[in-house]
Scaffold this motif. Structure first.
Motif, PDB file in Angstrom:
ATOM      1  N   ASP A 101      -4.301  -4.674   6.216  1.00 54.52           N
ATOM      2  CA  ASP A 101      -3.714  -5.983   6.497  1.00 54.52           C
ATOM      3  C   ASP A 101      -2.320  -5.761   7.075  1.00 54.52           C
ATOM      4  N   GLY A 102      -2.189  -5.845   8.376  1.00 61.82           N
ATOM      5  CA  GLY A 102      -0.890  -5.703   9.021  1.00 61.82           C
ATOM      6  C   GLY A 102      -0.585  -4.310   9.526  1.00 61.82           C
ATOM      7  N   GLY A 103      -1.323  -3.309   9.097  1.00 59.19           N
ATOM      8  CA  GLY A 103      -1.121  -1.953   9.604  1.00 59.19           C
ATOM      9  C   GLY A 103       0.272  -1.406   9.386  1.00 59.19           C
ATOM     10  N   ARG A 104       0.958  -1.870   8.377  1.00 53.63           N
ATOM     11  CA  ARG A 104       2.350  -1.543   8.143  1.00 53.63           C
ATOM     12  C   ARG A 104       2.601  -0.052   7.992  1.00 53.63           C
ATOM     13  N   TRP A 105       1.719   0.682   7.357  1.00 53.81           N
ATOM     14  CA  TRP A 105       1.978   2.089   7.085  1.00 53.81           C
ATOM     15  C   TRP A 105       0.933   3.011   7.673  1.00 53.81           C
ATOM     16  N   TRP A 106      -0.210   2.461   8.111  1.00 48.02           N
ATOM     17  CA  TRP A 106      -1.359   3.279   8.477  1.00 48.02           C
ATOM     18  C   TRP A 106      -1.201   3.890   9.857  1.00 48.02           C
ATOM     19  N   TYR A 107      -0.832   5.158   9.919  1.00 48.62           N
ATOM     20  CA  TYR A 107      -0.734   5.915  11.168  1.00 48.62           C
ATOM     21  C   TYR A 107       0.161   5.233  12.198  1.00 48.62           C
ATOM     22  N   ASP A 108       1.263   4.643  11.752  1.00 50.81           N
ATOM     23  CA  ASP A 108       2.221   3.969  12.623  1.00 50.81           C
ATOM     24  C   ASP A 108       1.579   2.891  13.484  1.00 50.81           C
ATOM     25  N   ASP A 109       0.549   2.258  12.977  1.00 47.88           N
ATOM     26  CA  ASP A 109      -0.136   1.198  13.702  1.00 47.88           C
ATOM     27  C   ASP A 109       0.443  -0.136  13.246  1.00 47.88           C
ATOM     28  N   ARG A 110       1.092  -0.821  14.129  1.00 53.29           N
ATOM     29  CA  ARG A 110       1.694  -2.109  13.781  1.00 53.29           C
ATOM     30  C   ARG A 110       1.050  -3.253  14.567  1.00 53.29           C
ATOM     31  N   ASP A 111      -0.194  -3.045  14.982  1.00 55.53           N
ATOM     32  CA  ASP A 111      -0.878  -4.038  15.813  1.00 55.53           C
ATOM     33  C   ASP A 111      -1.613  -5.104  15.018  1.00 55.53           C
ATOM     34  N   GLY A 112      -1.570  -5.053  13.715  1.00 53.37           N
ATOM     35  CA  GLY A 112      -2.229  -6.086  12.928  1.00 53.37           C
ATOM     36  C   GLY A 112      -3.372  -5.532  12.099  1.00 53.37           C
ATOM     37  N   ASP A 113      -4.287  -6.434  11.731  1.00 51.72           N
ATOM     38  CA  ASP A 113      -5.397  -6.075  10.856  1.00 51.72           C
ATOM     39  C   ASP A 113      -6.389  -5.161  11.570  1.00 51.72           C
ATOM     40  N   ARG A 114      -6.822  -4.115  10.866  1.00 53.15           N
ATOM     41  CA  ARG A 114      -7.799  -3.180  11.416  1.00 53.15           C
ATOM     42  C   ARG A 114      -8.667  -2.648  10.291  1.00 53.15           C
ATOM     43  N   THR A 115      -9.824  -2.137  10.691  1.00 51.45           N
ATOM     44  CA  THR A 115     -10.710  -1.437   9.771  1.00 51.45           C
ATOM     45  C   THR A 115     -10.848  -0.010  10.263  1.00 51.45           C
ATOM     46  N   TYR A 116     -10.671   0.948   9.355  1.00 48.27           N
ATOM     47  CA  TYR A 116     -10.762   2.363   9.681  1.00 48.27           C
ATOM     48  C   TYR A 116     -11.990   2.955   9.006  1.00 48.27           C
ATOM     49  N   PHE A 117     -12.669   3.839   9.725  1.00 43.15           N
ATOM     50  CA  PHE A 117     -13.790   4.583   9.162  1.00 43.15           C
ATOM     51  C   PHE A 117     -13.366   6.039   9.029  1.00 43.15           C
ATOM     52  N   ALA A 118     -13.608   6.614   7.860  1.00 37.90           N
ATOM     53  CA  ALA A 118     -13.198   7.997   7.613  1.00 37.90           C
ATOM     54  C   ALA A 118     -14.273   8.733   6.839  1.00 37.90           C
ATOM     55  N   LEU A 119     -14.229  10.045   6.939  1.00 38.26           N
ATOM     56  CA  LEU A 119     -15.008  10.929   6.082  1.00 38.26           C
ATOM     57  C   LEU A 119     -14.030  11.654   5.178  1.00 38.26           C
ATOM     58  N   ARG A 120     -14.423  11.809   3.933  1.00 40.97           N
ATOM     59  CA  ARG A 120     -13.527  12.476   2.978  1.00 40.97           C
ATOM     60  C   ARG A 120     -14.280  13.567   2.236  1.00 40.97           C
ATOM     61  N   PRO A 121     -14.042  14.821   2.620  1.00 43.56           N
ATOM     62  CA  PRO A 121     -14.577  15.915   1.814  1.00 43.56           C
ATOM     63  C   PRO A 121     -13.792  15.998   0.509  1.00 43.56           C
ATOM     64  N   ALA A 122     -14.394  16.602  -0.509  1.00 45.63           N
ATOM     65  CA  ALA A 122     -13.708  16.730  -1.798  1.00 45.63           C
ATOM     66  C   ALA A 122     -14.070  18.064  -2.447  1.00 45.63           C
ATOM     67  N   ALA A 123     -13.097  18.651  -3.117  1.00 50.96           N
ATOM     68  CA  ALA A 123     -13.306  19.849  -3.931  1.00 50.96           C
ATOM     69  C   ALA A 123     -12.441  19.690  -5.170  1.00 50.96           C
ATOM     70  N   GLY A 124     -13.054  19.789  -6.348  1.00 50.51           N
ATOM     71  CA  GLY A 124     -12.256  19.543  -7.538  1.00 50.51           C
ATOM     72  C   GLY A 124     -12.849  20.044  -8.830  1.00 50.51           C
ATOM     73  N   LEU A 125     -12.179  19.666  -9.897  1.00 51.63           N
ATOM     74  CA  LEU A 125     -12.573  20.012 -11.252  1.00 51.63           C
ATOM     75  C   LEU A 125     -12.733  18.739 -12.073  1.00 51.63           C
ATOM     76  N   GLU A 126     -13.713  18.744 -12.974  1.00 49.65           N
ATOM     77  CA  GLU A 126     -13.906  17.630 -13.888  1.00 49.65           C
ATOM     78  C   GLU A 126     -14.064  18.188 -15.301  1.00 49.65           C
ATOM     79  N   PHE A 127     -13.390  17.561 -16.246  1.00 49.20           N
ATOM     80  CA  PHE A 127     -13.496  17.965 -17.642  1.00 49.20           C
ATOM     81  C   PHE A 127     -14.024  16.809 -18.470  1.00 49.20           C
ATOM     82  N   LYS A 128     -15.143  17.028 -19.137  1.00 46.80           N
ATOM     83  CA  LYS A 128     -15.713  16.059 -20.067  1.00 46.80           C
ATOM     84  C   LYS A 128     -15.367  16.536 -21.470  1.00 46.80           C
ATOM     85  N   ILE A 129     -14.623  15.741 -22.220  1.00 41.25           N
ATOM     86  CA  ILE A 129     -14.271  16.106 -23.595  1.00 41.25           C
ATOM     87  C   ILE A 129     -15.571  16.142 -24.407  1.00 41.25           C
ATOM     88  N   PRO A 130     -15.932  17.308 -24.941  1.00 40.93           N
ATOM     89  CA  PRO A 130     -17.226  17.434 -25.631  1.00 40.93           C
ATOM     90  C   PRO A 130     -17.412  16.486 -26.804  1.00 40.93           C
TER      91      PRO A 130
END
Length: 166
Positions: A101-130
């Protein structure tokens, strides 16, 4: 006698396989809070993770920040770390939609409302308390924007706090 022995041996392998699958997924479904931090805004919102079997899981989240809403789903492959009780590593990837909404911070885009499509790879750790229905995760989850001046933002990480359901 030979048939009985082979039947018992086959049943043993099936039982060990089921036990190994259950050891990797210490819960079936979890609900919680996701926090996405790094370069750019901090995003916070609900998430759900569901194991399809012992190693394969799906995660969905809705994250909110200043002038942005992100919808995302991820697939992850999860494996227990040998010698630990409740600690898993995982890798995955998933599509994300960011509604700005407004593009205030997103990649220096100040042209208004936009929708971005992205892919996000992930690598991480998860701990389940037994001994409790709680799980935590930390991962590196870069943002690879494929629309509106495509770019790659490697400095993104997520934290998650989940209540596990059986």
């Amino acid at each position: 006698m030979k048939k009985v022995f082979l039947s018992l041996l086959a049943a043993s392998f099936v039982a060990v396989g089921i036990q190994e699958a259950n050891a990797q997924a210490r819960y079936r479904t979890a609900l919680g809070l996701g926090i996405d931090v790094g370069d750019g805004p901090t995003l916070v919102g609900p998430q759900i993770k569901h194991f399809f079997d012992g190693a394969n899981a799906g995660n969905a989240q809705v994250l909110f920040g200043d002038d942005v809403t992100v919808l995302g789903v991820d697939y992850s492959h999860n494996q227990a770390i040998a010698g630990t009780n409740g600690l898993n590593w995982y890798v995955g990837v998933g599509p994300q939609l960011a509604f700005i909404d407004g593009g205030r911070w997103w990649y220096d885009d100040r042209d208004g409302d936009r929708t971005y499509f992205a892919l996000r790879p992930a690598a991480g750790l998860e701990f389940k308390i037994p001994s409790a229905p709680l799980a935590f995760h930390f991962d590196w989850k870069p943002w690879w924007n494929l629309t509106h001046n495509s770019n790659f933002e490697p400095a993104r990480f997520t934290l998650g706090f989940k209540f596990t359901l059986k």
